[in-house]
Design a protein around this motif. Structure first.
Motif, PDB file in Angstrom:
ATOM      1  N   LEU A 133       0.855  -1.195   0.000  1.00 43.08           N
ATOM      2  CA  LEU A 133       0.000   0.000   0.000  1.00 43.08           C
ATOM      3  C   LEU A 133       0.884   1.236   0.000  1.00 43.08           C
ATOM      4  CD1 LEU A 133      -1.365  -2.209   2.267  1.00 43.08           C
ATOM      5  CD2 LEU A 133      -3.242  -0.618   1.922  1.00 43.08           C
ATOM      6  N   LEU A 134       0.773   2.050  -1.052  1.00 39.61           N
ATOM      7  CA  LEU A 134       1.561   3.282  -1.116  1.00 39.61           C
ATOM      8  C   LEU A 134       0.877   4.327  -0.237  1.00 39.61           C
ATOM      9  CD1 LEU A 134       2.620   3.511  -4.863  1.00 39.61           C
ATOM     10  CD2 LEU A 134       3.408   1.995  -3.046  1.00 39.61           C
ATOM     11  N   PRO A 135       1.615   4.859   0.743  1.00 40.54           N
ATOM     12  CA  PRO A 135       0.948   5.635   1.782  1.00 40.54           C
ATOM     13  C   PRO A 135       0.507   7.031   1.372  1.00 40.54           C
ATOM     14  CG  PRO A 135       3.289   5.553   2.177  1.00 40.54           C
ATOM     15  CD  PRO A 135       3.030   4.689   0.984  1.00 40.54           C
ATOM     16  N   ASP A 136       0.930   7.523   0.195  1.00 38.38           N
ATOM     17  CA  ASP A 136       0.438   8.834  -0.239  1.00 38.38           C
ATOM     18  C   ASP A 136      -1.037   8.783  -0.603  1.00 38.38           C
ATOM     19  OD1 ASP A 136       2.843  10.064  -0.004  1.00 38.38           O
ATOM     20  OD2 ASP A 136       3.356  10.012  -2.136  1.00 38.38           O
ATOM     21  N   MET A 137      -1.478   7.621  -1.056  1.00 39.50           N
ATOM     22  CA  MET A 137      -2.810   7.529  -1.636  1.00 39.50           C
ATOM     23  C   MET A 137      -3.808   7.096  -0.561  1.00 39.50           C
ATOM     24  SD  MET A 137      -1.758   8.319  -4.594  1.00 39.50           S
ATOM     25  CE  MET A 137      -2.463   7.896  -6.175  1.00 39.50           C
ATOM     26  N   ILE A 138      -4.807   7.936  -0.295  1.00 37.52           N
ATOM     27  CA  ILE A 138      -5.872   7.493   0.608  1.00 37.52           C
ATOM     28  C   ILE A 138      -7.199   7.548  -0.128  1.00 37.52           C
ATOM     29  CG2 ILE A 138      -4.639   8.013   2.742  1.00 37.52           C
ATOM     30  CD1 ILE A 138      -6.394  10.435   3.120  1.00 37.52           C
ATOM     31  N   TYR A 175       1.652   8.093 -14.153  1.00 37.49           N
ATOM     32  CA  TYR A 175       1.365   6.863 -13.402  1.00 37.49           C
ATOM     33  C   TYR A 175       1.884   5.619 -14.105  1.00 37.49           C
ATOM     34  CZ  TYR A 175      -2.132   9.868 -11.143  1.00 37.49           C
ATOM     35  OH  TYR A 175      -2.766  10.880 -10.476  1.00 37.49           O
ATOM     36  N   GLY A 176       1.718   4.486 -13.401  1.00 34.88           N
ATOM     37  CA  GLY A 176       1.803   3.191 -14.056  1.00 34.88           C
ATOM     38  C   GLY A 176       0.440   2.939 -14.697  1.00 34.88           C
ATOM     39  N   ILE A 177       0.439   2.446 -15.941  1.00 36.35           N
ATOM     40  CA  ILE A 177      -0.820   2.222 -16.673  1.00 36.35           C
ATOM     41  C   ILE A 177      -0.890   0.747 -17.062  1.00 36.35           C
ATOM     42  CG2 ILE A 177      -2.122   2.823 -18.787  1.00 36.35           C
ATOM     43  CD1 ILE A 177      -1.914   5.242 -16.952  1.00 36.35           C
ATOM     44  N   VAL A 194       2.835  -0.480 -18.196  1.00 36.65           N
ATOM     45  CA  VAL A 194       3.926   0.426 -18.545  1.00 36.65           C
ATOM     46  C   VAL A 194       4.018   1.503 -17.460  1.00 36.65           C
ATOM     47  CG1 VAL A 194       2.399   1.710 -20.133  1.00 36.65           C
ATOM     48  CG2 VAL A 194       4.860   1.983 -20.327  1.00 36.65           C
ATOM     49  N   GLU A 195       5.243   1.838 -17.057  1.00 33.69           N
ATOM     50  CA  GLU A 195       5.433   2.877 -16.044  1.00 33.69           C
ATOM     51  C   GLU A 195       5.628   4.224 -16.736  1.00 33.69           C
ATOM     52  OE1 GLU A 195       5.030   2.625 -12.853  1.00 33.69           O
ATOM     53  OE2 GLU A 195       5.754   4.586 -12.243  1.00 33.69           O
ATOM     54  N   LYS A 196       4.809   5.174 -16.368  1.00 28.95           N
ATOM     55  CA  LYS A 196       4.881   6.561 -16.854  1.00 28.95           C
ATOM     56  C   LYS A 196       5.095   6.637 -18.378  1.00 28.95           C
ATOM     57  CE  LYS A 196       5.868   8.283 -12.332  1.00 28.95           C
ATOM     58  NZ  LYS A 196       6.301   7.187 -11.495  1.00 28.95           N
ATOM     59  N   PRO A 197       4.066   6.195 -19.131  1.00 28.19           N
ATOM     60  CA  PRO A 197       4.180   6.203 -20.606  1.00 28.19           C
ATOM     61  C   PRO A 197       4.339   7.619 -21.136  1.00 28.19           C
ATOM     62  CG  PRO A 197       1.906   5.814 -19.925  1.00 28.19           C
ATOM     63  CD  PRO A 197       2.731   5.776 -18.676  1.00 28.19           C
ATOM     64  N   TYR A 207      -5.115   3.656 -14.519  1.00 31.86           N
ATOM     65  CA  TYR A 207      -3.841   3.902 -13.836  1.00 31.86           C
ATOM     66  C   TYR A 207      -3.764   3.111 -12.539  1.00 31.86           C
ATOM     67  CZ  TYR A 207      -5.685   7.083 -10.207  1.00 31.86           C
ATOM     68  OH  TYR A 207      -6.337   7.620  -9.132  1.00 31.86           O
ATOM     69  N   ILE A 208      -2.551   2.753 -12.185  1.00 32.22           N
ATOM     70  CA  ILE A 208      -2.288   2.006 -10.944  1.00 32.22           C
ATOM     71  C   ILE A 208      -2.403   2.998  -9.789  1.00 32.22           C
ATOM     72  CG2 ILE A 208      -0.525   0.713  -9.678  1.00 32.22           C
ATOM     73  CD1 ILE A 208       0.642  -0.163 -12.409  1.00 32.22           C
ATOM     74  N   ASN A 209      -3.322   2.712  -8.845  1.00 28.59           N
ATOM     75  CA  ASN A 209      -3.611   3.715  -7.817  1.00 28.59           C
ATOM     76  C   ASN A 209      -2.822   3.529  -6.524  1.00 28.59           C
ATOM     77  OD1 ASN A 209      -4.865   1.693  -6.390  1.00 28.59           O
ATOM     78  ND2 ASN A 209      -6.931   2.506  -6.561  1.00 28.59           N
TER      79      ASN A 209
HETATM   80  C1  G1P Z   1       4.159   4.947  -8.161  1.00 33.34           C
HETATM   81  C2  G1P Z   1       4.107   3.786  -9.142  1.00 33.34           C
HETATM   82  C3  G1P Z   1       3.064   4.057 -10.229  1.00 33.34           C
HETATM   83  C4  G1P Z   1       1.706   4.352  -9.596  1.00 33.34           C
HETATM   84  C5  G1P Z   1       1.852   5.506  -8.587  1.00 33.34           C
HETATM   85  C6  G1P Z   1       0.560   5.709  -7.813  1.00 33.34           C
HETATM   86  O1  G1P Z   1       4.682   6.074  -8.836  1.00 33.34           O
HETATM   87  O2  G1P Z   1       5.391   3.571  -9.690  1.00 33.34           O
HETATM   88  O3  G1P Z   1       2.956   2.942 -11.076  1.00 33.34           O
HETATM   89  O4  G1P Z   1       0.768   4.689 -10.585  1.00 33.34           O
HETATM   90  O5  G1P Z   1       2.885   5.231  -7.630  1.00 33.34           O
HETATM   91  O6  G1P Z   1       0.702   6.825  -6.981  1.00 33.34           O
HETATM   92  P1  G1P Z   1       5.208   7.374  -8.041  1.00 33.34           P
HETATM   93  O7  G1P Z   1       3.975   8.125  -7.594  1.00 33.34           O
HETATM   94  O8  G1P Z   1       6.023   6.870  -6.887  1.00 33.34           O
HETATM   95  O9  G1P Z   1       6.006   8.153  -9.040  1.00 33.34           O
END
Ligand code: G1P
Length: 296
Positions: A133-138, A175-177, A194-197, A207-209
């Motif tokens: 879980l990426l902590p920036d995203m709520i 984003y990652g798509i 793909v990461e950041k197309p 997009y990957i959330n």
């Molecule tokens: C990361 C991931 C990306 C995703 C994103 C969501 O990127 O690499 O695939 O879409 O988080 O926030 P970052 O935000 O660290 O550049």
């Protein structure tokens, strides 16, 4: 056959410097900034617990020790609250304290990217599937995003699951798509990532959330990985390699995600979560409407 074992552990990469939020994040980790009255990280941990996660793994960095303190007892505070008979506050603190032995902390020593941060958790995760879980995203939604992902994971017989949402085509490069195929439950089979197309090249607007369920076979891939977009070790590049051997499904999250690592997302999250709280809504709704109505 893909691994069907239960997802018990969650990884939270909390080593990021928070440069988009200076000067607030000079001395306070971005994960500890408050949305209404809770730090951002608490929302993400609550989402993991709602999904049945039993062990919380934090990949921290220098200057992040306060996150570890936050998930421990604060003895002097507890004592003072007890002396003053502050029962509601004690119950609140008790409710968010993880049971002893259910948190682990390790450090990402250098900021080499998300793929590297995840790899730093390999010993703590071991040989089992895990949530990331990426902590920036709520998120706000009827059902927690990770809970929905665990359901899809169980329905689809294991494998890997990535949560996605739709974005405006001109935002896809941030984003990652993922490219998607046949429907499975509340999601789709993933056909590409793909990461950041580069602008105009994204395979879809999904997009990957920031929520993932991954199999441990990602770790040996990340161990040997070359740098990708932004000269960082990218998780998405590792997942592309793992997708040659294992299934990946996209869980289509039906809700709203706020990127609290950015100023606009953080401010909107504060307003949105405040409006969900009846005690706060009753006092801010009127003034907020007046503020917006007064905009020229
Ligand atoms: C990361 C991931 C990306 C995703 C994103 C969501 O990127 O690499 O695939 O879409 O988080 O926030 P970052 O935000 O660290 O550049």
């Amino acid at each position: 056959m893909t691994d069907k074992r239960k997802v018990r552990k969650a990884v939270f990469p909390v080593a990021g410097l928070g440069t988009r939020f200076l000067p607030a994040t000079k001395a306070v980790p971005k994960e500890m900034l408050t949305v209404v009255d809770k730090p951002v990280i608490q929302y993400v941990v609550d989402e993991a617990l709602e999904a049945g996660i039993e062990h919380l793994i934090f990949v921290t960095g220098r200057g992040k020790a306060v996150i570890e303190d936050y998930f421990d007892i604060q003895v002097e505070l507890d004592q003072t609250l007890r002396e003053r008979n502050k029962k509601a506050e004690l119950t609140l603190l008790d409710g968010i304290l993880p049971p002893a032995g259910t948190t682990s902390f390790t450090r990402q020593q250098s900021p080499l990217g998300l793929g590297h941060a995840v790899w730093c958790a390999r010993e703590l995760v071991g040989n089992e599937p895990f949530a990331l879980l990426l902590p920036d995203m709520i998120m706000q939604g009827e059902k927690g995003c990770l809970k929905g992902m665990v359901e899809l994971y169980e329905q689809s017989g294991g494998g890997n699951v990535i949560a996605v949402e739709e974005c405006a085509p001109d935002q896809a490069h941030k984003y990652g798509i993922v490219g998607v195929g046949d429907r499975i439950g509340e999601g789709y089979k993933i056909t590409g990532m793909v990461e950041k197309p580069a602008p105009g090249t994204a395979p879809s607007n999904f997009y990957i959330n920031g929520r993932y369920i991954l199999q441990p076979e990602i770790f040996p891939i990340l161990a040997t990985q070359e740098r990708g977009a932004g000269n960082e070790i990218q998780l998405t590049d590792g997942m592309i390699k793992l997708a040659n051997e294992q299934d990946f499904a996209a869980y289509h999250f039906q809700g709203t995600t706020y990127d609290c690592g950015a100023k606009d997302g953080f401010i909107l999250a504060n307003v949105a979560f405040a409006l969900q709280r009846s005690d706060i809504r009753s006092v801010v709704e009127g003034p907020l409407k007046e503020l917006v109505a007064g905009l020229k």
